[in-house]
Design a protein around this motif. Structure first.
Motif, PDB file in Angstrom:
ATOM      1  N   GLY A 104       0.814  -1.212   0.000  1.00 24.77           N
ATOM      2  CA  GLY A 104       0.000   0.000   0.000  1.00 24.77           C
ATOM      3  C   GLY A 104       0.845   1.257   0.000  1.00 24.77           C
ATOM      4  N   LEU A 105       1.931   1.245   0.785  1.00 20.79           N
ATOM      5  CA  LEU A 105       2.829   2.400   0.823  1.00 20.79           C
ATOM      6  C   LEU A 105       3.463   2.651  -0.545  1.00 20.79           C
ATOM      7  CD1 LEU A 105       4.721   1.874   4.220  1.00 20.79           C
ATOM      8  CD2 LEU A 105       3.045   3.650   3.705  1.00 20.79           C
ATOM      9  N   GLU A 106       3.950   1.579  -1.166  1.00 15.73           N
ATOM     10  CA  GLU A 106       4.619   1.755  -2.454  1.00 15.73           C
ATOM     11  C   GLU A 106       3.628   2.143  -3.551  1.00 15.73           C
ATOM     12  OE1 GLU A 106       7.599  -0.907  -3.720  1.00 15.73           O
ATOM     13  OE2 GLU A 106       8.693  -0.815  -1.822  1.00 15.73           O
ATOM     14  N   ALA A 107       2.403   1.618  -3.465  1.00 16.48           N
ATOM     15  CA  ALA A 107       1.384   2.006  -4.445  1.00 16.48           C
ATOM     16  C   ALA A 107       1.093   3.502  -4.343  1.00 16.48           C
ATOM     17  CB  ALA A 107       0.108   1.199  -4.218  1.00 16.48           C
ATOM     18  N   PHE A 108       0.971   3.999  -3.107  1.00 18.37           N
ATOM     19  CA  PHE A 108       0.725   5.430  -2.914  1.00 18.37           C
ATOM     20  C   PHE A 108       1.943   6.249  -3.333  1.00 18.37           C
ATOM     21  CE2 PHE A 108       0.180   9.121   0.173  1.00 18.37           C
ATOM     22  CZ  PHE A 108      -0.758   9.765  -0.621  1.00 18.37           C
ATOM     23  N   ALA A 109       3.137   5.719  -3.027  1.00 20.61           N
ATOM     24  CA  ALA A 109       4.362   6.404  -3.448  1.00 20.61           C
ATOM     25  C   ALA A 109       4.421   6.510  -4.965  1.00 20.61           C
ATOM     26  CB  ALA A 109       5.588   5.656  -2.921  1.00 20.61           C
ATOM     27  N   GLY A 110       4.026   5.439  -5.651  1.00 24.68           N
ATOM     28  CA  GLY A 110       4.025   5.468  -7.111  1.00 24.68           C
ATOM     29  C   GLY A 110       3.070   6.518  -7.649  1.00 24.68           C
ATOM     30  N   LYS A 111       1.900   6.629  -7.026  1.00 27.44           N
ATOM     31  CA  LYS A 111       0.914   7.637  -7.438  1.00 27.44           C
ATOM     32  C   LYS A 111       1.489   9.044  -7.284  1.00 27.44           C
ATOM     33  CE  LYS A 111      -3.801   9.173  -6.344  1.00 27.44           C
ATOM     34  NZ  LYS A 111      -5.012   8.874  -5.533  1.00 27.44           N
ATOM     35  N   LEU A 112       2.121   9.304  -6.134  1.00 25.11           N
ATOM     36  CA  LEU A 112       2.714  10.624  -5.908  1.00 25.11           C
ATOM     37  C   LEU A 112       3.907  10.864  -6.832  1.00 25.11           C
ATOM     38  CD1 LEU A 112       2.625  10.909  -1.998  1.00 25.11           C
ATOM     39  CD2 LEU A 112       1.060  11.931  -3.662  1.00 25.11           C
ATOM     40  N   ALA A 113       4.673   9.797  -7.089  1.00 25.99           N
ATOM     41  CA  ALA A 113       5.831   9.933  -7.976  1.00 25.99           C
ATOM     42  C   ALA A 113       5.397  10.322  -9.384  1.00 25.99           C
ATOM     43  CB  ALA A 113       6.629   8.636  -8.000  1.00 25.99           C
ATOM     44  N   CYS A 114       4.245   9.827  -9.818  1.00 25.88           N
ATOM     45  CA  CYS A 114       3.726  10.213 -11.141  1.00 25.88           C
ATOM     46  C   CYS A 114       3.518  11.723 -11.220  1.00 25.88           C
ATOM     47  CB  CYS A 114       2.408   9.496 -11.425  1.00 25.88           C
ATOM     48  SG  CYS A 114       2.592   7.767 -11.889  1.00 25.88           S
ATOM     49  N   ARG A 115       3.201  12.332 -10.095  1.00 26.53           N
ATOM     50  CA  ARG A 115       2.962  13.775 -10.058  1.00 26.53           C
ATOM     51  C   ARG A 115       4.251  14.575  -9.862  1.00 26.53           C
ATOM     52  NH1 ARG A 115      -2.063  13.671  -5.667  1.00 26.53           N
ATOM     53  NH2 ARG A 115      -3.324  12.081  -6.739  1.00 26.53           N
ATOM     54  N   ASN A 116       5.196  13.986  -9.123  1.00 28.84           N
ATOM     55  CA  ASN A 116       6.325  14.785  -8.645  1.00 28.84           C
ATOM     56  C   ASN A 116       7.686  14.450  -9.245  1.00 28.84           C
ATOM     57  OD1 ASN A 116       4.583  16.127  -6.811  1.00 28.84           O
ATOM     58  ND2 ASN A 116       4.807  14.461  -5.328  1.00 28.84           N
TER      59      ASN A 116
END
Length: 236
Positions: A104-116
């Motif tokens: 779950g942490l890495e999935a959310f990190a991936g989502k934020l990484a797409c933005r940042n």
């Protein structure tokens, strides 16, 4: 330092907090004990012998006990009243719960990484992926696992969320030794390479939905692999 130890230290770097000097020593002691656990110099369920560790690390009991409190907060050791500390033992359910959280942490990190993520960070991730692929082609499991961990850590950094990064660091520390040993026992390299390729493609396309699903699935597959390898045959 052996080649194996070097890979362990690289993939799980030393962590020293920028705090006053009186707090620095326990943090450094915790770093060394953490490495000993990850390198299997201290085994799961084994008592942490304070006198022996004090002599090995050349520190007094006070910073050693403070270091053990740090490691207990990370789930790497268990503190027992009047009985000292032992290296934590993870059963099948423990590992499954940790991997679910990590996924779950890495999935959310991936989502934020797409933005940042910046173009430079995307190039860095691609370069690490090519190095991991080269290790795979050479049959270099240690180098492969080292680059694999660096990719996941770099992706979390791209999220630019320090709270997420700290939780990821703590959970990954608890799973690191198990995932490393699993990597040595299994032959899922080719599939994992393809999964990493798909993850990077989704990141470069800024596809948040795709990368969330890919990362969560990728992390959770580790549990299935460990079950198939019989790692939890005796776990309760």
């Amino acid at each position: 330092m052996t080649k194996t130890q070097s890979a362990v230290v690289t993939a799980f770097p030393r962590r020293v907090d920028a705090t006053p000097s009186q707090d620095l020593k326990p943090a450094l002691v915790a770093n060394r004990i953490r490495e000993m656990i990850l390198e299997s110099q201290l085994l799961p369920g084994e008592p942490v012998r304070e006198r022996a560790l004090s002599e090995i690390l050349q520190v007094s009991r006070t910073p050693l006990r403070e270091a053990l409190k740090i490691l207990a907060s990370e789930g790497l050791v268990k503190l027992h009243p009047r009985r000292g500390a032992t290296v934590a033992v993870l059963g099948a359910n423990d590992v499954r719960h940790l991997l679910e959280f990590l996924g779950g942490l890495e999935a959310f990190a991936g989502k934020l990484a797409c933005r940042n993520a910046t173009p430079e960070e995307l190039r860095e991730l691609r370069a690490l992926h090519h190095e991991m692929l080269a290790s795979y082609l050479r049959g270099d499991r240690i180098g492969y696992f080292d680059r694999n961990q660096q990719i996941h850590q770099a992706l979390v950094r791209c999220a630019m969320n320090p709270v997420l990064a700290e939780h990821h660091r703590v959970v990954n520390a608890q799973l690191y030794r198990i995932r490393y040993e699993c990597n040595l026992k299994t032959n899922r390299w080719e599939a994992a390479i393809k999964e990493h390729e798909a993850i990077l493609d989704a990141l470069e396309a800024r596809d948040e939905a795709a990368i969330e699903k890919l990362l969560e699935t990728h992390v959770l597959k580790a549990f299935d692999l460990m079950q198939a390898a019989g790692d939890f045959a005796k776990a309760k």
